[in-house]
Write a protein that holds these residues in place. Sequence first.
Motif, PDB file in Angstrom:
ATOM      1  N   TYR A  14     109.212  32.149  -1.106  1.00 42.61           N
ATOM      2  CA  TYR A  14     108.706  33.494  -0.853  1.00 42.61           C
ATOM      3  C   TYR A  14     107.210  33.542  -1.114  1.00 42.61           C
ATOM      4  CZ  TYR A  14     109.161  33.881  -5.953  1.00 42.61           C
ATOM      5  OH  TYR A  14     109.073  33.662  -7.303  1.00 42.61           O
ATOM      6  N   PHE A  22     102.659  30.996  -0.372  1.00 39.69           N
ATOM      7  CA  PHE A  22     104.102  30.811  -0.412  1.00 39.69           C
ATOM      8  C   PHE A  22     104.431  29.781  -1.478  1.00 39.69           C
ATOM      9  CE2 PHE A  22     103.793  32.803   3.682  1.00 39.69           C
ATOM     10  CZ  PHE A  22     104.941  33.575   3.733  1.00 39.69           C
ATOM     11  N   ALA A  58     111.642  37.951  -6.608  1.00 37.94           N
ATOM     12  CA  ALA A  58     111.028  37.638  -5.321  1.00 37.94           C
ATOM     13  C   ALA A  58     111.029  38.915  -4.490  1.00 37.94           C
ATOM     14  CB  ALA A  58     111.811  36.551  -4.604  1.00 37.94           C
ATOM     15  N   TRP A  62     112.346  36.538   1.556  1.00 37.87           N
ATOM     16  CA  TRP A  62     112.568  35.245   0.911  1.00 37.87           C
ATOM     17  C   TRP A  62     113.553  34.453   1.736  1.00 37.87           C
ATOM     18  CZ3 TRP A  62     113.902  39.891  -1.384  1.00 37.87           C
ATOM     19  CH2 TRP A  62     115.262  40.229  -1.336  1.00 37.87           C
TER      20      TRP A  62
END
Length: 66
Positions: A14, A22, A58, A62
């Motif tokens: 994520y 990321f 997250a 994701w």
Amino acid sequence: MNTYTTNKQFTITYYAKKHKKFITRLGKWVEGCRIWQDKTGKTLFTYWDIDADNFRNASNGWTVRY
């Protein structure tokens, strides 16, 4: 009902605002994990980060891979 398997390891990827990129982490679905919305309506995934030995959140979408 979640589609995650209890105690099975997975990788989660994520976008982390903190790191401005990321990231991929090794996680596990354990008691205390959940998919939920905060008070602003943002969807969050709380998972157990195996390497950090702690819960992490997250957001911003994701991808989970077993």
